[in-house]
Design an enzyme around this catalytic site. Structure first.
Site, PDB file in Angstrom:
ATOM      1  N   ASN A 164       7.197 -14.254  51.232  1.00 31.67           N
ATOM      2  CA  ASN A 164       7.071 -12.987  50.749  1.00 31.67           C
ATOM      3  C   ASN A 164       8.100 -12.240  50.829  1.00 31.67           C
ATOM      4  OD1 ASN A 164       4.142 -13.239  49.313  1.00 31.67           O
ATOM      5  ND2 ASN A 164       3.947 -14.238  51.141  1.00 31.67           N
ATOM      6  N   GLU A 165       9.043 -12.058  49.992  1.00 26.25           N
ATOM      7  CA  GLU A 165      10.461 -11.153  50.317  1.00 26.25           C
ATOM      8  C   GLU A 165      10.049  -9.831  50.152  1.00 26.25           C
ATOM      9  OE1 GLU A 165      12.748 -12.772  51.466  1.00 26.25           O
ATOM     10  OE2 GLU A 165      13.556 -14.753  50.572  1.00 26.25           O
ATOM     11  N   PRO A 166      11.120  -8.893  50.811  1.00 28.88           N
ATOM     12  CA  PRO A 166      10.848  -7.286  50.518  1.00 28.88           C
ATOM     13  C   PRO A 166      10.755  -7.054  48.891  1.00 28.88           C
ATOM     14  CG  PRO A 166      12.846  -8.171  51.996  1.00 28.88           C
ATOM     15  CD  PRO A 166      12.196  -9.378  51.594  1.00 28.88           C
ATOM     16  N   SER A 168       7.664  -7.490  47.941  1.00 30.02           N
ATOM     17  CA  SER A 168       6.200  -8.354  47.487  1.00 30.02           C
ATOM     18  C   SER A 168       5.031  -7.275  47.632  1.00 30.02           C
ATOM     19  CB  SER A 168       6.078  -9.393  48.408  1.00 30.02           C
ATOM     20  OG  SER A 168       6.891 -10.332  48.224  1.00 30.02           O
TER      21      SER A 168
END
Length: 641
Positions: A164-166, A168
């Site tokens: 869950n990358e920045p 998300s």
């Protein structure tokens, strides 16, 4: 719950996520493994399954190793465990080296008695048309199992949990995710050092599913994780740091080592949150921090500065700012020396090193074949120029850090040279041809063959020899240890073994040095520095009773990733502009590590650029504190054994 017997700091009330700080990742991992084991055993008593959410990456490996030990030595059974992994690269074959299916089998499942149908990992082979359905079914499997009892997490350098990358959202569900460039750059080493081979996508469990777990424990080791840990624990909840969403979880815990906790206020400025013992070291830390925060030289700090910034206790103890300032300024001044081996015929009362013996035997341990010149090249050169007997020990071959194309080019040269001059034996030439054939047909899922690893090791060895010639080290003072723990052909190494320690101890005993320099750079993203340092420490412990060790001082340097904090530095060696250029030329000898480094990480700069910025930054800090202005400085901390 995690026992607190080995915790070195109790939780601070204002921290928004409970955080436990351990002295080492090993201690922390054992505590987390114990909590997981207790959950498994409790569910066994209840006749229920333990539903675990598991993570991949370097952080949980020591937890899995401890769970395996508990299974083999204490009879911990995993027959009632059902597990769901967070993520998987997409696309990805399950037998690929980088596959999380393979990772989990090798790190845990193959070594315990968990039934094969009880562990689940997102499928990196599912067709694009079936992806959405696969993600829905994955979440439904978790719900049907009763939901996650325990979710284990790591944290990415950009704050991601799972993948869950920045950006998300906290309500995000299991889905296909585009990977951030920094995430792919950090993973590059696992894909042969080529960013183009790192998948651009991954299937990941969503933030909402992570937050639905009854218990969440996030692990973080090392200085590289420190900024995001501090932001997640002390900052605001933000999509820019997905780990911060855990502030909203009622039963989350961060488990970190000292290095990963280093940016927390209670570690950086403990006097702001609790009473402290004002030792000389703590005083130096507080005053240098105050000076740099206010951008005032140490000698210009006033009583008001101390009172306005939470240091009234220190002021009350010493009476006035003037006395404190003088004491700290003198401490800083006494760390600076142009004579890292000691200055002959000089009063060494306030110098970091002894004057005698005037000519010392010095042993520099370099974990990889370039750490010596990158981390302490100026000091290295100074020791040689000042007439000391300097030895260098390259602890590992560094072969996995050579790109395939570099090895291919080297092999082509040797084969072409032999065809023209016929100098190689038929057996040697056959091995070279075998190696080049392997490279030309190598699959992404395959490790380097022994022949290829040998060639890559020779490339690194030749570069190290070139650096030593540049500095002025005679060939007999260059030692290649090729420590066995490293020689796996992959990023994952063996544990430090008895043979590794023996190799280091035998060298120290044979040389009998007055000085040892070793890499204390624990921000190394793949852990080789830590293992090499542990080998040195174990060897020192073994040799301590011997008489020659009474005259041996140990200095720790840091490398391309981080520098010692200013208050920790005990020896600072200045460098002139010409010496900076000499160091740069020494780093340039390592041509396989230029222009596309395998282990570059998220920092796109070359190692010489990182080193120069770090060295100039240290010099600037000394200047800001009110001391003399130098072009650059290399810093060291003494280790007492």
């Amino acid at each position: 719950m995690i026992q607190q017997t080995q915790i070195i700091r109790e939780p601070i009330a204002y921290e928004k996520i409970p955080t436990r700080i351990f002295q080492s990742a090993s201690d922390a991992s054992k505590a987390v493994a114990e909590e997981i084991a207790e959950l498994i055993k409790q569910r066994q008593k209840e006749g229920k399954n333990a539903i675990l959410g598991l993570a991949t990456g370097s952080s949980p490996k020591t937890v899995y190793a401890e769970l395996i030990r508990m299974h083999k030595e204490e009879g911990l059974s995993f027959k009632n465990v059902i597990s769901f992994n967070l993520d998987e690269y997409y696309p990805m074959q399950p037998d690929a080296i980088q596959s999380y299916w393979r990772f989990m089998r090798e790190q845990l499942f193959n070594h315990v008695d968990i039934p094969e149908g009880n562990y689940h990992i997102p499928d990196g082979t599912v067709s694009p048309q079936m992806l959405a359905q696969h993600c829905e079914e994955y979440e439904k499997m978790i719900e049907d199992a009763g939901g996650l009892d325990f979710q284990l997490l790591g944290i990415g350098g950009n704050g991601h949990i799972g993948f869950n990358e920045p950006g998300s959202h906290e309500n995000s569900r299991t889905r296909l995710m585009m990977l951030d460039h920094s995430t792919r750059a950090a993973a590059k080493a696992d894909f042969g050092g080529e960013l183009t081979k790192v998948p651009k996508k991954a299937i990941t469990m969503g933030v909402s599913k992570i937050l639905s777990a009854k218990r969440v424990v996030l692990l973080a080791w090392g200085e590289r994780k420190a900024p995001k840990i501090a932001d997640a624990v002390e900052g605001v909840v933000s999509e820019h740091n997905p780990a911060s969403y855990l502030q909203q979880h009622p039963n989350a815990l961060f488990v970190v080592d000292e290095a990963a906790a280093s940016e927390l206020i209670r570690m950086k400025s403990p006097w702001q949150v609790e009473d402290v013992e004002w030792s000389a070291q703590m005083t130096k830390k507080a005053v240098t921090s105050l000076s740099l925060t206010l951008q005032k030289p140490v000698l210009k700090l006033t009583n008001k500065d101390y009172n306005d910034n939470g240091l009234s206790d220190l002021l009350a103890l010493h009476g006035r700012a003037y006395d404190i300032n003088i004491e700290v300024f003198n401490q800083l001044q006494h760390t600076i020396t142009g004579w890292p081996g000691g200055k002959p015929n000089a009063d060494d009362t306030h110098r970091p090193e002894r004057a005698l013996p005037a000519r010392k035997t010095c042993l520099i341990f370099s974990p990889h074949p370039d750490d010596d010149i990158i981390s302490m090249g100026g000091t290295f050169q100074r020791l040689v120029d000042q007439g000391h007997d300097v030895h260098v020990a390259y602890q590992t071959s560094g072969n996995i850090a050579v790109a395939d194309e570099e090895a291919h080019r080297f092999l082509e040269f040797v084969i072409d040279y032999n065809e023209k001059f016929g100098v190689e034996s038929e057996k040697t030439l056959t091995n070279y041809k075998k190696a080049i054939d392997y490279l030309e047909n190598k699959k992404d899922s395959e490790l380097d063959s022994p022949e290829v690893r040998n060639v890559k090791g020779l490339i690194r060895r030749g570069e190290a020899k070139a650096t030593c010639r540049h500095v002025g080290i005679p060939p007999e003072n260059v030692h290649f240890l090729d420590m066995p723990f490293y020689e796996t052909g992959q990023v994952q190494k063996k544990p430090l073994g008895k043979k590794d320690v023996e190799i280091v101890a035998d060298l120290i005993e044979g040389i009998k040095p007055h000085q040892i320099y070793a890499a204390g750079d624990l921000a190394d993203p793949h852990g080789t520095h830590k293992v090499c340092l542990d080998a040195v420490f174990a060897a020192l412990k073994k040799l301590k009773p011997q008489n020659f060790m009474k005259d041996c001082w140990v200095w720790l340097y840091r490398g391309a990733w981080a520098e010692w904090d200013i208050h920790e530095i005990q020896m600072a060696v200045p460098m002139s502009p010409d010496q900076v250029l000499e160091k740069r030329m020494g780093i340039f000898k390592h041509q396989s590590q230029k222009d596309g480094v395998v282990f570059q990480g998220t920092d796109s700069r070359e190692f010489w650029q990182r080193a120069e910025e770090r060295n100039s930054g240290t010099a600037q800090l000394y200047n800001l504190l009110g001391l003399a202005e130098y072009e650059a400085m290399e810093a060291f901390v003494r280790y007492y054994f």
